[in-house]
Design a protein around this motif. Structure first.
Motif, PDB file in Angstrom:
ATOM      1  N   THR A   1       0.823  -1.221   0.000  1.00 51.47           N
ATOM      2  CA  THR A   1       0.000   0.000   0.000  1.00 51.47           C
ATOM      3  C   THR A   1       0.846   1.255   0.000  1.00 51.47           C
ATOM      4  O   THR A   1       0.326   2.361  -0.114  1.00 51.47           O
ATOM      5  N   ARG A   2       2.181   1.102   0.155  1.00 52.20           N
ATOM      6  CA  ARG A   2       3.101   2.233   0.270  1.00 52.20           C
ATOM      7  C   ARG A   2       2.671   3.161   1.402  1.00 52.20           C
ATOM      8  O   ARG A   2       2.624   4.383   1.272  1.00 52.20           O
ATOM      9  N   THR A   3       2.342   2.527   2.519  1.00 53.78           N
ATOM     10  CA  THR A   3       1.926   3.237   3.721  1.00 53.78           C
ATOM     11  C   THR A   3       2.813   2.829   4.890  1.00 53.78           C
ATOM     12  O   THR A   3       3.134   1.650   5.053  1.00 53.78           O
ATOM     13  N   ILE A   4       3.207   3.808   5.711  1.00 51.97           N
ATOM     14  CA  ILE A   4       4.003   3.553   6.913  1.00 51.97           C
ATOM     15  C   ILE A   4       3.199   3.998   8.131  1.00 51.97           C
ATOM     16  O   ILE A   4       2.642   5.103   8.141  1.00 51.97           O
ATOM     17  N   GLY A   5       3.125   3.151   9.131  1.00 50.56           N
ATOM     18  CA  GLY A   5       2.450   3.503  10.368  1.00 50.56           C
ATOM     19  C   GLY A   5       3.434   4.076  11.371  1.00 50.56           C
ATOM     20  O   GLY A   5       4.488   3.492  11.616  1.00 50.56           O
ATOM     21  N   PHE A   6       3.120   5.244  11.922  1.00 47.60           N
ATOM     22  CA  PHE A   6       3.957   5.897  12.933  1.00 47.60           C
ATOM     23  C   PHE A   6       3.222   5.797  14.271  1.00 47.60           C
ATOM     24  O   PHE A   6       2.188   6.433  14.457  1.00 47.60           O
ATOM     25  N   ILE A   7       3.744   4.971  15.170  1.00 51.72           N
ATOM     26  CA  ILE A   7       3.104   4.734  16.469  1.00 51.72           C
ATOM     27  C   ILE A   7       3.901   5.478  17.538  1.00 51.72           C
ATOM     28  O   ILE A   7       5.102   5.229  17.699  1.00 51.72           O
TER      29      ILE A   7
ATOM     30  N   THR B   1      -0.114   8.527  11.314  1.00 53.25           N
ATOM     31  CA  THR B   1       0.341   8.651  12.690  1.00 53.25           C
ATOM     32  C   THR B   1      -0.773   8.339  13.673  1.00 53.25           C
ATOM     33  O   THR B   1      -1.897   8.831  13.532  1.00 53.25           O
ATOM     34  N   VAL B   2      -0.458   7.503  14.670  1.00 51.39           N
ATOM     35  CA  VAL B   2      -1.392   7.241  15.764  1.00 51.39           C
ATOM     36  C   VAL B   2      -0.653   7.423  17.079  1.00 51.39           C
ATOM     37  O   VAL B   2       0.561   7.209  17.156  1.00 51.39           O
ATOM     38  N   SER B   3      -1.380   7.848  18.113  1.00 55.56           N
ATOM     39  CA  SER B   3      -0.791   8.037  19.431  1.00 55.56           C
ATOM     40  C   SER B   3      -1.444   7.080  20.410  1.00 55.56           C
ATOM     41  O   SER B   3      -2.655   6.835  20.352  1.00 55.56           O
ATOM     42  N   THR B   4      -0.642   6.535  21.314  1.00 56.04           N
ATOM     43  CA  THR B   4      -1.189   5.641  22.344  1.00 56.04           C
ATOM     44  C   THR B   4      -1.343   6.362  23.675  1.00 56.04           C
ATOM     45  O   THR B   4      -1.517   5.733  24.714  1.00 56.04           O
ATOM     46  N   ASP B   5      -1.265   7.699  23.659  1.00 56.31           N
ATOM     47  CA  ASP B   5      -1.514   8.485  24.870  1.00 56.31           C
ATOM     48  C   ASP B   5      -3.023   8.577  25.118  1.00 56.31           C
ATOM     49  O   ASP B   5      -3.841   8.232  24.273  1.00 56.31           O
ATOM     50  N   GLY B   6      -3.382   9.069  26.291  1.00 55.61           N
ATOM     51  CA  GLY B   6      -4.773   9.361  26.580  1.00 55.61           C
ATOM     52  C   GLY B   6      -5.680   8.152  26.628  1.00 55.61           C
ATOM     53  O   GLY B   6      -6.846   8.223  26.245  1.00 55.61           O
TER      54      GLY B   6
ATOM     55  N   PRO C   1       6.520  -4.210  20.391  1.00 55.02           N
ATOM     56  CA  PRO C   1       5.228  -4.857  20.636  1.00 55.02           C
ATOM     57  C   PRO C   1       5.117  -6.187  19.896  1.00 55.02           C
ATOM     58  O   PRO C   1       5.568  -6.311  18.751  1.00 55.02           O
ATOM     59  N   ALA C   2       4.504  -7.154  20.543  1.00 58.68           N
ATOM     60  CA  ALA C   2       4.385  -8.492  19.956  1.00 58.68           C
ATOM     61  C   ALA C   2       3.707  -8.443  18.592  1.00 58.68           C
ATOM     62  O   ALA C   2       4.049  -9.209  17.688  1.00 58.68           O
ATOM     63  N   ARG C   3       2.750  -7.535  18.414  1.00 55.76           N
ATOM     64  CA  ARG C   3       2.014  -7.455  17.153  1.00 55.76           C
ATOM     65  C   ARG C   3       2.878  -6.948  16.001  1.00 55.76           C
ATOM     66  O   ARG C   3       2.463  -6.991  14.832  1.00 55.76           O
ATOM     67  N   LEU C   4       4.077  -6.429  16.294  1.00 61.28           N
ATOM     68  CA  LEU C   4       4.962  -5.934  15.235  1.00 61.28           C
ATOM     69  C   LEU C   4       6.144  -6.865  14.980  1.00 61.28           C
ATOM     70  O   LEU C   4       7.000  -6.555  14.152  1.00 61.28           O
ATOM     71  N   LYS C   5       6.197  -7.975  15.664  1.00 64.93           N
ATOM     72  CA  LYS C   5       7.368  -8.856  15.611  1.00 64.93           C
ATOM     73  C   LYS C   5       7.709  -9.311  14.200  1.00 64.93           C
ATOM     74  O   LYS C   5       8.874  -9.455  13.840  1.00 64.93           O
TER      75      LYS C   5
ATOM     76  N   ASP D   1      -4.775  -2.108  19.799  1.00 59.71           N
ATOM     77  CA  ASP D   1      -5.880  -1.732  18.919  1.00 59.71           C
ATOM     78  C   ASP D   1      -5.403  -0.811  17.795  1.00 59.71           C
ATOM     79  O   ASP D   1      -5.822  -0.946  16.635  1.00 59.71           O
ATOM     80  N   GLU D   2      -4.512   0.131  18.149  1.00 57.08           N
ATOM     81  CA  GLU D   2      -4.004   1.069  17.142  1.00 57.08           C
ATOM     82  C   GLU D   2      -3.143   0.348  16.112  1.00 57.08           C
ATOM     83  O   GLU D   2      -3.204   0.636  14.912  1.00 57.08           O
ATOM     84  N   ILE D   3      -2.332  -0.591  16.570  1.00 53.41           N
ATOM     85  CA  ILE D   3      -1.498  -1.365  15.643  1.00 53.41           C
ATOM     86  C   ILE D   3      -2.375  -2.205  14.720  1.00 53.41           C
ATOM     87  O   ILE D   3      -2.146  -2.283  13.505  1.00 53.41           O
ATOM     88  N   ASP D   4      -3.398  -2.830  15.287  1.00 55.35           N
ATOM     89  CA  ASP D   4      -4.307  -3.645  14.480  1.00 55.35           C
ATOM     90  C   ASP D   4      -5.011  -2.798  13.418  1.00 55.35           C
ATOM     91  O   ASP D   4      -5.219  -3.247  12.282  1.00 55.35           O
ATOM     92  N   ALA D   5      -5.367  -1.557  13.792  1.00 59.49           N
ATOM     93  CA  ALA D   5      -6.025  -0.665  12.834  1.00 59.49           C
ATOM     94  C   ALA D   5      -5.084  -0.339  11.673  1.00 59.49           C
ATOM     95  O   ALA D   5      -5.492  -0.349  10.502  1.00 59.49           O
ATOM     96  N   LEU D   6      -3.823  -0.054  11.980  1.00 54.92           N
ATOM     97  CA  LEU D   6      -2.845   0.230  10.930  1.00 54.92           C
ATOM     98  C   LEU D   6      -2.642  -0.984  10.034  1.00 54.92           C
ATOM     99  O   LEU D   6      -2.478  -0.852   8.813  1.00 54.92           O
ATOM    100  N   LYS D   7      -2.653  -2.150  10.628  1.00 57.98           N
ATOM    101  CA  LYS D   7      -2.503  -3.370   9.824  1.00 57.98           C
ATOM    102  C   LYS D   7      -3.704  -3.562   8.896  1.00 57.98           C
ATOM    103  O   LYS D   7      -3.551  -4.008   7.750  1.00 57.98           O
ATOM    104  N   ARG D   8      -4.896  -3.232   9.370  1.00 59.97           N
ATOM    105  CA  ARG D   8      -6.081  -3.359   8.515  1.00 59.97           C
ATOM    106  C   ARG D   8      -5.998  -2.427   7.318  1.00 59.97           C
ATOM    107  O   ARG D   8      -6.528  -2.727   6.240  1.00 59.97           O
TER     108      ARG D   8
END
Length: 349
Positions: free
Chosen positions: A61-67, A97-102, A134-138, A108-115
């Motif tokens: 998809t030529r997309t990079i997720g920034f966590i 870009t997604v933030s895990t603050d707040g 994170p285990a989901r990025l291994k 959930d954010e990683i799973d969304a980027l993967k989708r």
């Protein structure tokens, strides 16, 4: 919209050759001189890759997720994200870009980027620290930003903490300071460990003895001002290297209370080039700038090289304040930060 067929017509090569070059699959298949000519003509015509068509051909998809954690809510977020976005854009990628603050759940954010089909990920921290991937990025291409992986193998980029302190302390030595203090951080951090070591080594390189009485580790609170005040009275330093610009404020305050002039009677070097302190402290604070743009840029370029399994020799590297390490630098890659001369250190003696 410019097509590959037009580029092929202008360059006298086949459409399939243009496709190989535009999709960075030309190595070993197309002569370098021909590939360079194709890219040059594509630039002249303003060709842009169609991401939808490209994703169908390459399954990318030529997309990079920034966590990020504790990044998007800090003053430094802009530089780090801008650096990553600049590199991603140059390479034909979109940064999400997604933030895990707040209270946001990281998984959930990683799973969304993967989708959304992210091809690779940047995992960013604040205040350089050891972290677990994170285990989901291994099983994904991932680069750590302002962090070091506990596994010691995950590609990562961080400031050279040792050189920050070595350069700052050496500047104070060159200014003729005889008793150089270090205002450090009482929290256990990679930055504190590296900066204390750099401070000590710079003193020893200048023929000075390390004196633990000149080291005060504090937090950002009332007792910190008290500790720095006691240091002034008991040890009378004439030079201060401060863990960050915020701690430099304590030195300014204590000097003012004693009628001492910063930049004449007392010299000070901070770390961050924090906009608030840079614009409010007088005289202006000499400081070592942390390389947030550079770290973001390098990390995005690195993850693209991992996604595409190529060295990115054709990457047009911007003229950054701090030099970027090579993409194949040992883990962790370190950025040699730049000391910004202002007015808080007297002229070199």
């Amino acid at each position: 919209m410019v097509t590959m067929k037009e580029i092929a017509h202008r360059t006298g090569v086949s459409v399939s050759t243009v496709s190989l070059v535009m999709n960075h699959r030309d190595e070993g298949r197309v002569k370098p001189a021909i590939a360079a000519h194709v890219r040059e003509v594509a630039d002249e015509l303003g060709y842009q890759v169609n991401p939808m068509a490209s994703s169908l051909r390459t399954n990318r998809t030529r997309t990079i997720g920034f966590i990020s954690e504790e990044v998007a809510t800090t003053p430094y977020a802009g530089g780090m994200i801008l650096g990553a976005q600049t590199a991603a854009s140059k390479l034909g990628y979109l940064l999400i870009t997604v933030s895990t603050d707040g209270g946001m759940d990281e998984d959930d954010e990683i799973d969304a980027l993967k989708r959304y089909g992210a091809d690779g990920f940047l995992y960013a921290k604040m205040s350089n620290r050891v972290t677990d991937v994170p285990a989901r990025l291994k099983d994904c291409p991932v680069v750590l930003v302002d962090a070091t992986g506990r596994d010691g193998t995950t590609p990562s980029i961080e400031p050279d903490e040792f050189r920050i302190a070595y350069d700052a302390t050496t500047r104070l030595v060159e200014a003729g300071c005889e008793r150089i203090a270090y205002i450090g951080c009482s929290e256990p951090m990679l930055a504190q460990e590296g900066r204390l070591a750099g401070y000590r080594t710079a003193l020893e390189a200048a023929g000075r003895k390390f004196n633990e009485r000149l080291v005060v580790d504090v937090l950002n609170n009332g007792p910190a001002l008290e500790a720095v005040s006691d240091l002034f009275d008991w040890e009378r330093p004439d030079g201060f290297f401060c863990f960050n610009d915020a701690r430099a404020w304590y030195v300014y305050e204590c000097a003012a209370r004693r009628g001492l002039v910063i930049g004449r009677d007392v010299s000070v070097v901070g770390v961050d080039n924090h906009r608030v302190f840079a614009e409010t402290l007088s005289p202006r604070l000499t400081t070592v700038e942390l390389p947030h743009f550079e770290m973001g840029y390098w990390a995005a370029a690195k993850v693209v090289s991992m996604i595409e399994k190529r060295p990115l020799d054709d990457l047009d590297v911007p003229d950054t304040r701090a030099p970027l390490p090579p993409l194949d630098a040992p883990v962790p890659a370190k950025v040699h930060c730049t000391l910004i001369e202002k007015e808080s250190v007297r002229a070199a003696g």
